[in-house]
Write an enzyme that holds these catalytic residues in place. Structure first.
Site, PDB file in Angstrom:
ATOM      1  N   HIS A 139      93.241  24.661 -35.563  1.00 36.20           N
ATOM      2  CA  HIS A 139      94.319  24.222 -36.112  1.00 36.20           C
ATOM      3  C   HIS A 139      95.159  23.559 -34.833  1.00 36.20           C
ATOM      4  O   HIS A 139      96.133  22.891 -35.066  1.00 36.20           O
ATOM      5  CB  HIS A 139      95.012  25.179 -36.523  1.00 36.20           C
ATOM      6  CG  HIS A 139      95.742  26.144 -35.904  1.00 36.20           C
ATOM      7  ND1 HIS A 139      95.293  27.472 -36.058  1.00 36.20           N
ATOM      8  CD2 HIS A 139      96.698  26.322 -34.938  1.00 36.20           C
ATOM      9  CE1 HIS A 139      95.950  28.364 -34.888  1.00 36.20           C
ATOM     10  NE2 HIS A 139      96.968  27.533 -34.735  1.00 36.20           N
ATOM     11  N   ASP A 169      88.534  28.634 -38.203  1.00 33.90           N
ATOM     12  CA  ASP A 169      89.563  28.187 -37.410  1.00 33.90           C
ATOM     13  C   ASP A 169      89.072  27.997 -35.914  1.00 33.90           C
ATOM     14  O   ASP A 169      90.119  28.467 -34.947  1.00 33.90           O
ATOM     15  CB  ASP A 169      90.929  29.013 -37.706  1.00 33.90           C
ATOM     16  CG  ASP A 169      92.223  28.489 -37.302  1.00 33.90           C
ATOM     17  OD1 ASP A 169      92.021  27.003 -37.071  1.00 33.90           O
ATOM     18  OD2 ASP A 169      93.295  28.916 -37.024  1.00 33.90           O
ATOM     19  N   SER A 246      98.257  30.177 -29.602  1.00 33.04           N
ATOM     20  CA  SER A 246      97.094  29.967 -30.357  1.00 33.04           C
ATOM     21  C   SER A 246      95.637  29.329 -29.858  1.00 33.04           C
ATOM     22  O   SER A 246      96.062  28.413 -28.677  1.00 33.04           O
ATOM     23  CB  SER A 246      97.433  28.884 -31.583  1.00 33.04           C
ATOM     24  OG  SER A 246      98.213  29.411 -32.552  1.00 33.04           O
TER      25      SER A 246
END
Length: 497
Positions: A139, A169, A246
């Site tokens: 992402h 992911d 992230s």
């Protein structure tokens, strides 16, 4: 002067306390005086030990942060709007609002120079190979036209996206640099709740930010990856994770990578002490497959599985209270080829305990196609060892699980337990109809819950995949499919058109 006064005040206060303690001790009886002195010595040694322990932890944090610094990168992404407009098919470009396309073109039909790519996102990553491979979240780079990596020394390099895997992911990047410092891999299975960890990344663009915490949970499934259809086995941590973290590393106090920071649970959007990281045990096979194949290749078992819960134990009369229950097997697929049966409970895979069905699915998917997996299986209270040769998980293979959808019904292979549930005592093959929707082939043909499909096109059927293939063949030949259905003590012939 004020600062000096404060220092003197502290010293005086300390001296006053010391004088008070001595005065109290002198007023105590001789034996009590010795006891108090001994107690004070014990407390002093304990305080010293606690201080040394705290200093040791602080030193460990500092050392890991310093060692990890060259392996952690910041990632920024941009979307090239002008290029995207130019790549649209002519029929779609004609549907753009008036003047929209012209904004990105100059008088000679070229892209406007002042139509700059727009900033899209920011995240973190970790160097996993010396020759420039970087692991991050999907992402972070999804939909980006330009991906830029900033190293710890401040240099910025455009990166190529080698491959992505929305189902976990994860994404792998490559920069044109060699001799980089790669992070060593740890064992995410071995780490325990309560162990110290550090999260490193670029929250809110603040690169090389280090936060500390503990592992506060394992094997978390949140239903957030790939719209709830992905593979999840999160490590939970209270180390602060914020937007921009992230893709960054979660490391243990040995400086080993144990997870990729991915998500937070928060009502405000900022850290609330609940963060989730993809364990390296799940991430590493994805990394390896993308580097070697340019895509993720996964193993396929060909079985429907469910958690072993107290309710399931009671319903199916299981002899074990943990593991993954096989609810159904696909004919001609690895589970069926290994003679696994509905009602079997998988207890271990390659010596690893199976505690939930999701852990079994994750492990099988992490193995490459063609690999053999050793399973410990419980069947009616008897434990046996089974070797399963995995095939490849493909869209076509997964579609076999959804074959019942085409019928507008849920179908299960007959087992002694399912036969008993619907009032049959002499069934050993066929498919039981466990639900029927208002619309679909099954409803149109008059099927009901509890019906048993025994044969189709004059062939016995034992799997949904087999029945669906027979239906597809009949549709290709444009002829009706005749199905033999048992309802109670009656057998009837139904026609599927």
């Amino acid at each position: 002067m004020q600062m000096q006064w404060k220092r003197i005040s502290i010293v005086l206060a300390t001296a006053w306390v010391a004088t008070l303690v001595v005065g109290v001790m002198m007023s105590l009886p001789h034996g009590a005086n010795n006891d108090a002195f001994a107690d004070q010595q014990i407390r002093g040694r304990a305080a010293t030990q606690n201080l040394n322990t705290a200093q040791d932890i602080s030193t460990a944090f500092r050392t890991v942060a310093e060692v990890m610094r060259p392996s952690v990168v910041s990632i920024s992404t941009k979307t090239d709007v002008a290029a995207r407009v130019q790549r649209l098919p002519p029929n779609l470009r004609r549907q753009l609002p008036p003047g929209f396309e012209e904004y990105f073109r100059d008088g000679n039909g070229r892209g406007r120079q002042n139509a700059q790519p727009q900033q899209q996102g920011q995240g973190s990553g970790v160097i996993v190979r010396q020759d420039g491979y970087i692991l991050t979240n999907n992402h972070v780079v999804e939909g980006a036209d330009i991906v830029t990596v900033e190293l710890s020394n401040g240099s910025k390099i455009d990166a190529d996206v080698v491959g992505t895997d929305p189902e976990t992911d994860l994404a792998v990047l490559k920069i044109d640099r060699d001799g980089l410092q790669a992070v060593p891999f740890g064992d995410s299975d071995a780490i325990q709740v309560g162990d110290w960890v550090l999260a490193i990344g670029s929250p809110f663009g603040l690169d090389q930010t280090v936060t500390a915490g503990i592992i506060s949970g394992k094997n978390r499934v949140q239903g957030i990856v790939d719209d709830g259809h992905g593979f999840e086995d999160f490590l939970q941590t209270d180390a602060a994770i914020n937007p921009g973290n992230s893709g960054g590393p979660l490391v243990n106090l040995r400086g080993e990578l144990i997870g990729i920071n991915t998500a937070i649970l928060s009502r405000s959007g900022a850290s609330a002490g609940i963060g989730f990281a993809i364990p390296v045990g799940l991430a590493r096979p994805v990394l390896t497959s993308i580097i070697e194949n340019g895509e993720v290749r996964r193993g396929f078992l060909g079985a429907q599985v469910a958690d072993v819960t107290p309710e399931v134990v009671e319903e199916f009369g299981l002899k074990v209270s943990r593991g993954a229950l096989i609810r159904g097997v696909l004919e001609g697929q690895p589970a069926a080829n290994a003679k696994l049966q509905p009602g079997d409970v998988i207890l271990e895979t390659d010596g690893r305990p199976v505690t939930t069905s999701s852990r079994l699915v994750n492990y099988i998917a992490s193995r490459p196609p063609g690999e053999s997996v050793q399973m410990k299986v419980n069947r009616n209270g008897q434990t046996m060892d089974v070797t399963v040769n995995l095939q490849e998980r493909t869209d076509q293979a997964m579609a076999m699980f959804g074959a019942g959808t085409a019928w507008g019904a849920e179908l299960e292979p007959v087992t002694p337990r399912s036969a008993e549930r619907y009032g049959y005592t002499d069934l050993d093959q066929g498919l039981i109809v466990t639900s029927v929707s208002d619309e679909g082939i099954a409803a149109d043909a008059g099927m009901q819950v509890g019906d048993v499909i025994e044969a189709a096109a004059n062939r016995p059927v034992n799997s949904v995949a087999q029945l669906t293939q027979l239906l597809a063949e009949a549709q290709r030949q444009q002829v009706p499919l005749q199905v033999v259905v048992r309802r109670g003590n009656t057998r009837m012939l139904l026609v599927i058109r």
